[in-house]
Design a protein around this motif. Structure first.
Motif, PDB file in Angstrom:
ATOM      1  N   MET A 150      67.393 -16.602  73.995  1.00 15.75           N
ATOM      2  CA  MET A 150      68.636 -17.084  73.387  1.00 15.75           C
ATOM      3  C   MET A 150      69.667 -15.959  73.336  1.00 15.75           C
ATOM      4  SD  MET A 150      69.190 -18.704  69.597  1.00 15.75           S
ATOM      5  CE  MET A 150      70.652 -19.653  69.232  1.00 15.75           C
ATOM      6  N   GLN A 151      70.869 -16.240  73.792  1.00 16.29           N
ATOM      7  CA  GLN A 151      71.944 -15.266  73.738  1.00 16.29           C
ATOM      8  C   GLN A 151      72.768 -15.475  72.468  1.00 16.29           C
ATOM      9  OE1 GLN A 151      72.862 -12.640  76.053  1.00 16.29           O
ATOM     10  NE2 GLN A 151      70.716 -13.020  76.528  1.00 16.29           N
ATOM     11  N   ILE A 152      73.031 -14.407  71.747  1.00 13.28           N
ATOM     12  CA  ILE A 152      73.846 -14.451  70.540  1.00 13.28           C
ATOM     13  C   ILE A 152      75.200 -13.825  70.863  1.00 13.28           C
ATOM     14  CG2 ILE A 152      74.062 -13.591  68.171  1.00 13.28           C
ATOM     15  CD1 ILE A 152      71.011 -13.672  67.997  1.00 13.28           C
ATOM     16  N   GLU A 153      76.265 -14.492  70.466  1.00 12.77           N
ATOM     17  CA  GLU A 153      77.614 -14.014  70.811  1.00 12.77           C
ATOM     18  C   GLU A 153      77.933 -12.716  70.078  1.00 12.77           C
ATOM     19  OE1 GLU A 153      82.328 -15.355  70.698  1.00 12.77           O
ATOM     20  OE2 GLU A 153      80.770 -16.793  70.094  1.00 12.77           O
ATOM     21  N   ILE A 154      78.400 -11.738  70.815  1.00  9.40           N
ATOM     22  CA  ILE A 154      78.810 -10.452  70.245  1.00  9.40           C
ATOM     23  C   ILE A 154      80.315 -10.485  69.982  1.00  9.40           C
ATOM     24  CG2 ILE A 154      79.049  -7.976  70.698  1.00  9.40           C
ATOM     25  CD1 ILE A 154      76.455  -8.155  72.331  1.00  9.40           C
ATOM     26  N   LEU A 155      80.705 -10.191  68.742  1.00  5.41           N
ATOM     27  CA  LEU A 155      82.116 -10.194  68.351  1.00  5.41           C
ATOM     28  C   LEU A 155      82.742  -8.805  68.467  1.00  5.41           C
ATOM     29  CD1 LEU A 155      81.791 -12.423  65.138  1.00  5.41           C
ATOM     30  CD2 LEU A 155      82.440 -13.152  67.451  1.00  5.41           C
ATOM     31  N   TYR A 156      81.934  -7.766  68.248  1.00  6.41           N
ATOM     32  CA  TYR A 156      82.425  -6.383  68.356  1.00  6.41           C
ATOM     33  C   TYR A 156      81.216  -5.475  68.550  1.00  6.41           C
ATOM     34  CZ  TYR A 156      84.339  -1.808  67.246  1.00  6.41           C
ATOM     35  OH  TYR A 156      84.701  -0.482  67.309  1.00  6.41           O
ATOM     36  N   GLU A 157      81.397  -4.449  69.376  1.00  6.91           N
ATOM     37  CA  GLU A 157      80.313  -3.482  69.558  1.00  6.91           C
ATOM     38  C   GLU A 157      80.871  -2.127  69.957  1.00  6.91           C
ATOM     39  OE1 GLU A 157      76.021  -3.002  71.916  1.00  6.91           O
ATOM     40  OE2 GLU A 157      77.430  -4.573  72.526  1.00  6.91           O
ATOM     41  N   ASP A 158      80.318  -1.062  69.379  1.00  8.06           N
ATOM     42  CA  ASP A 158      80.552   0.300  69.852  1.00  8.06           C
ATOM     43  C   ASP A 158      79.250   1.065  69.673  1.00  8.06           C
ATOM     44  OD1 ASP A 158      80.414   1.139  67.156  1.00  8.06           O
ATOM     45  OD2 ASP A 158      82.588   1.194  66.915  1.00  8.06           O
TER      46      ASP A 158
ATOM     47  N   GLY B 133      75.906 -19.847  59.313  1.00 10.80           N
ATOM     48  CA  GLY B 133      76.294 -19.152  60.534  1.00 10.80           C
ATOM     49  C   GLY B 133      77.522 -18.284  60.316  1.00 10.80           C
ATOM     50  N   GLY B 134      77.876 -17.523  61.370  1.00 13.23           N
ATOM     51  CA  GLY B 134      79.103 -16.737  61.330  1.00 13.23           C
ATOM     52  C   GLY B 134      78.900 -15.253  61.491  1.00 13.23           C
ATOM     53  N   ALA B 135      79.937 -14.488  61.144  1.00 15.31           N
ATOM     54  CA  ALA B 135      79.982 -13.054  61.405  1.00 15.31           C
ATOM     55  C   ALA B 135      78.941 -12.284  60.595  1.00 15.31           C
ATOM     56  CB  ALA B 135      81.378 -12.516  61.099  1.00 15.31           C
TER      57      ALA B 135
ATOM     58  N   VAL C 280      89.393   0.611  60.150  1.00 13.60           N
ATOM     59  CA  VAL C 280      88.697  -0.575  59.663  1.00 13.60           C
ATOM     60  C   VAL C 280      88.519  -1.545  60.821  1.00 13.60           C
ATOM     61  CG1 VAL C 280      88.837  -2.582  58.118  1.00 13.60           C
ATOM     62  CG2 VAL C 280      89.575  -0.323  57.308  1.00 13.60           C
ATOM     63  N   ILE C 281      87.295  -2.001  61.008  1.00 17.91           N
ATOM     64  CA  ILE C 281      87.005  -2.985  62.045  1.00 17.91           C
ATOM     65  C   ILE C 281      87.026  -4.368  61.409  1.00 17.91           C
ATOM     66  CG2 ILE C 281      85.345  -3.756  63.772  1.00 17.91           C
ATOM     67  CD1 ILE C 281      86.565  -0.980  64.304  1.00 17.91           C
ATOM     68  N   GLU C 282      87.840  -5.250  61.958  1.00 17.87           N
ATOM     69  CA  GLU C 282      87.957  -6.599  61.410  1.00 17.87           C
ATOM     70  C   GLU C 282      87.614  -7.625  62.485  1.00 17.87           C
ATOM     71  OE1 GLU C 282      91.264  -9.354  59.065  1.00 17.87           O
ATOM     72  OE2 GLU C 282      91.408  -7.175  59.029  1.00 17.87           O
ATOM     73  N   VAL C 283      86.749  -8.557  62.132  1.00 16.93           N
ATOM     74  CA  VAL C 283      86.390  -9.631  63.065  1.00 16.93           C
ATOM     75  C   VAL C 283      86.535 -10.969  62.354  1.00 16.93           C
ATOM     76  CG1 VAL C 283      84.782  -8.200  64.398  1.00 16.93           C
ATOM     77  CG2 VAL C 283      83.930  -9.567  62.485  1.00 16.93           C
ATOM     78  N   VAL C 284      86.781 -12.006  63.152  1.00 12.39           N
ATOM     79  CA  VAL C 284      86.929 -13.357  62.619  1.00 12.39           C
ATOM     80  C   VAL C 284      86.034 -14.289  63.425  1.00 12.39           C
ATOM     81  CG1 VAL C 284      88.533 -15.264  62.215  1.00 12.39           C
ATOM     82  CG2 VAL C 284      89.291 -12.920  61.864  1.00 12.39           C
ATOM     83  N   SER C 285      85.383 -15.205  62.732  1.00 12.49           N
ATOM     84  CA  SER C 285      84.528 -16.208  63.359  1.00 12.49           C
ATOM     85  C   SER C 285      84.866 -17.565  62.754  1.00 12.49           C
ATOM     86  CB  SER C 285      83.052 -15.863  63.120  1.00 12.49           C
ATOM     87  OG  SER C 285      82.200 -16.910  63.528  1.00 12.49           O
ATOM     88  N   TYR C 286      84.892 -18.597  63.593  1.00 10.74           N
ATOM     89  CA  TYR C 286      85.265 -19.929  63.120  1.00 10.74           C
ATOM     90  C   TYR C 286      84.082 -20.884  63.211  1.00 10.74           C
ATOM     91  CZ  TYR C 286      90.092 -18.347  63.186  1.00 10.74           C
ATOM     92  OH  TYR C 286      91.243 -17.657  62.932  1.00 10.74           O
TER      93      TYR C 286
ATOM     94  N   GLU D 270      77.928 -13.257  66.015  1.00 11.61           N
ATOM     95  CA  GLU D 270      78.048 -14.559  65.374  1.00 11.61           C
ATOM     96  C   GLU D 270      76.646 -15.143  65.223  1.00 11.61           C
ATOM     97  OE1 GLU D 270      81.498 -17.322  65.944  1.00 11.61           O
ATOM     98  OE2 GLU D 270      79.963 -18.508  66.968  1.00 11.61           O
ATOM     99  N   LYS D 271      76.155 -15.123  63.988  1.00 12.68           N
ATOM    100  CA  LYS D 271      74.811 -15.626  63.726  1.00 12.68           C
ATOM    101  C   LYS D 271      74.764 -17.141  63.938  1.00 12.68           C
ATOM    102  CE  LYS D 271      71.582 -16.440  59.923  1.00 12.68           C
ATOM    103  NZ  LYS D 271      71.606 -17.913  60.090  1.00 12.68           N
ATOM    104  N   PRO D 272      73.790 -17.625  64.711  1.00 13.45           N
ATOM    105  CA  PRO D 272      73.643 -19.076  64.855  1.00 13.45           C
ATOM    106  C   PRO D 272      73.134 -19.705  63.555  1.00 13.45           C
ATOM    107  CG  PRO D 272      72.529 -17.870  66.647  1.00 13.45           C
ATOM    108  CD  PRO D 272      72.865 -16.879  65.577  1.00 13.45           C
TER     109      PRO D 272
END
Length: 223
Positions: A1-9, A64-66, A205-211, A16-18
């Motif tokens: 299963m692939q999980i969507e990556i919102l930000y990575e360094d 689910g979500g970030a 500051v790292i900011e991410v948004v998930s819908y 985005e947690k299923p």
């Protein structure tokens, strides 16, 4: 299963947690987010050894979500410290039963029965009570429900679910803490919407948004 990556360094991984996937391995032995991500990184980066990934916070299984993970032990330590100092901003979207005020704060004392994995709103004098605090803003409402944006000021287990339930407005689809208004089998409407995280090694500051997905009750509010 692939999980969507919102930000990575090099230090952070935000995904985005299923829904209905445990944050980490549990007695169900179902696939979990932490193990799945380690396997994804191992294959993607062709790593010969074990992949380090630190669990910074958890989301309830049906939510689910970030969600943020630490890729180094230094980041894990600093992110945990940021959580303790309430420096990480955590915004959720939730659909609650009934109509709530346009905005407000909820303050309770919560007790977690670990054997039952159940949290209760209790008297402040309870020997194991811990203060819980959140604020919310109503975004929309239907005849039977309200869409709210919730900001956590403390990080108690099942906090949003229990505090709204204790206020007479359980979350739509909450099979654990809901009342007679909750239909059996419906998915809980709680989503980790936005994270604002002080970077563990850089001055930013790292900011991410998930819908939430465009299905179920979320469609009533235009998602």
């Amino acid at each position: 299963m692939q999980i969507e990556i919102l930000y990575e360094d090099n230090h952070l991984l935000i995904v985005e947690k299923p829904v209905n996937m445990p944050s980490q391995a549990d007695k169900s032995q179902d696939p979990d987010v932490l193990t799945t991500l380690k396997q994804m990184i191992k294959v993607r980066d062709n790593k010969p050894g074990n992949v380090y990934l630190g669990l910074v916070h958890r989301l309830d299984r049906p939510v689910g979500g970030a969600m943020v993970f630490a890729k180094t032990s230094k980041a894990a330590s600093r992110l945990s410290d940021s959580l303790r100092k309430r420096a990480i901003k955590r915004i959720y979207l939730a659909v609650v039963m009934g109509h709530v005020a346009p905005e407000g704060e909820l303050k309770h004392h919560l007790y977690k029965n670990r054997q039952k994995n159940h949290v209760y709103a209790v008297d402040p004098q309870h020997p194991q009570a811990k203060p819980a605090h959140l604020s919310y803003q109503r975004l929309q409402q239907t005849k039977a429900t309200s869409l709210v944006k919730v900001e956590l000021h403390t990080g108690r287990s099942h906090q949003i679910r229990v505090q709204f339930q204790a206020s007479g407005h359980p979350l739509y689809g909450d099979q654990k803490y809901g009342d007679h208004r909750i239909q059996k089998g419906t998915q809980i409407a709680l989503w980790s919407h936005r994270l604002a995280i002080p970077h563990p090694t850089q001055d930013k500051v790292i900011e991410v948004v998930s819908y939430p997905p465009a299905k179920g009750v979320w469609r009533d509010f235009g998602y």
